[in-house]
Design an enzyme around this catalytic site. Structure first.
Site, mmCIF file in Angstrom:
data_model
loop_
_atom_site.group_PDB
_atom_site.id
_atom_site.type_symbol
_atom_site.label_atom_id
_atom_site.label_comp_id
_atom_site.label_asym_id
_atom_site.label_seq_id
_atom_site.Cartn_x
_atom_site.Cartn_y
_atom_site.Cartn_z
ATOM 1 N N TYR A 126 -2.181 0.262 10.306
ATOM 2 C CA TYR A 126 -2.074 -0.182 8.918
ATOM 3 C C TYR A 126 -0.766 0.298 8.292
ATOM 4 C CZ TYR A 126 -3.872 -1.481 4.281
ATOM 5 O OH TYR A 126 -4.063 -2.058 3.045
ATOM 6 N N SER B 264 0.853 -1.186 0.000
ATOM 7 C CA SER B 264 0.000 0.000 0.000
ATOM 8 C C SER B 264 0.887 1.234 0.000
ATOM 9 C CB SER B 264 -0.875 0.000 1.264
ATOM 10 O OG SER B 264 -1.498 1.259 1.464
#
Length: 253
Positions: free
Chosen positions: A155, A142
């Site tokens: 995250y 990501s």
């Protein structure tokens, strides 16, 4: 269909929905035999049932437990004879919230999935892959791996760690035939985006649904990376935000 993955065996974590389910179908469409790992027993059984017993194996598994991941990989090899590609896809976005108020227990549980789950997959797969002469490890990354995003401390930290695990797998495994890469797909139209939108935190939660790419785009990129085209990206991250990459994968003209 080109049959590019015929005779290959692929294991996908988080295979019950989203990118994982799309990846299973994309690899199977190219001739691969696929093993599906997820906690959602019924969902992976349904997908495996669609593909048939000769093509798919559903393995209920909690990736936060190393012994379960190891057992899943052993079952895959016992059933199909080898393991050529591991897709580390399983991941969660919660807890979303500012670092100063984060729930330590929930934060740690998500790290167990997003970071330790990737380690467990690599640790369980690499010895078998090395013994057979090599294999490919693809990990969903990501943009959050390289820059802070408000409310996403868990995250961002997990994805940064997973990106380093990819680099480590490449550094330590390339000479033994390991091909390790990350895929940074951008924002994808999955249930995770619904959770992000519901949080109302940071600009990503305000994106229109039409701005997210379909899960199939990420799945097709994974198949592309598993083939010879991926050789140029060993130890690196492939970004689907890059139009040249999208064109190479065949997603745009």
């Amino acid at each position: 269909m080109t049959g590019a993955m015929t005779d290959r065996v692929v294991l996908v974590t988080g295979a019950s929905r989203g990118i994982g389910a799309a990846a299973v179908r994309a690899f199977a469409a190219e001739g691969a035999r696929v093993a599906l790992i997820a906690r959602s027993r019924d969902a992976i059984a349904e997908i495996a049932g669609e593909l048939g017993p000769d093509a798919a194996l559903a393995i209920p598994c909690d990736i936060t437990r190393y012994w379960e991941v190891r057992a899943g990989i052993d079952a895959t090899i016992e059933t199909f004879g080898r393991l050529d590609v591991l897709v580390n896809n399983a991941g969660v976005i919660d807890p979303i919230g500012h670092l100063a108020g984060a729930d330590p227990e929930a934060w740690g549980q998500s790290i167990d999935i997003n970071l330790k789950g990737v380690f467990h997959g690599m640790r369980a797969a690499m010895p078998a892959m090395i013994a057979q002469g090599g294999g490919t490890i693809l990990t969903i990354s990501s943009g959050a791996a390289s820059k802070p995003v408000e409310g996403w401390s868990q995250y961002c930290a997990a994805k940064a760690g997973a990106a380093m695990l990819t680099r480590m797998a490449d550094a330590e495994g390339r000479d033994s035939g390991i091909r390790a890469m990350g895929l940074s797909p951008g924002t994808v139209a999955t249930d995770m985006q619904k959770e992000i939108r519901a949080s109302g935190i940071n600009p990503i939660s305000q994106l229109d649904w039409s701005e997210h790419i379909p899960p199939d785009w990420a799945a097709r990129a994974l198949v592309w990376m598993a083939g010879p085209a991926g050789d140029a990206w060993l130890g690196q991250e492939v970004s689907l935000r890059d139009e040249d990459v999208r064109r190479s994968v065949g997603l745009i003209d």
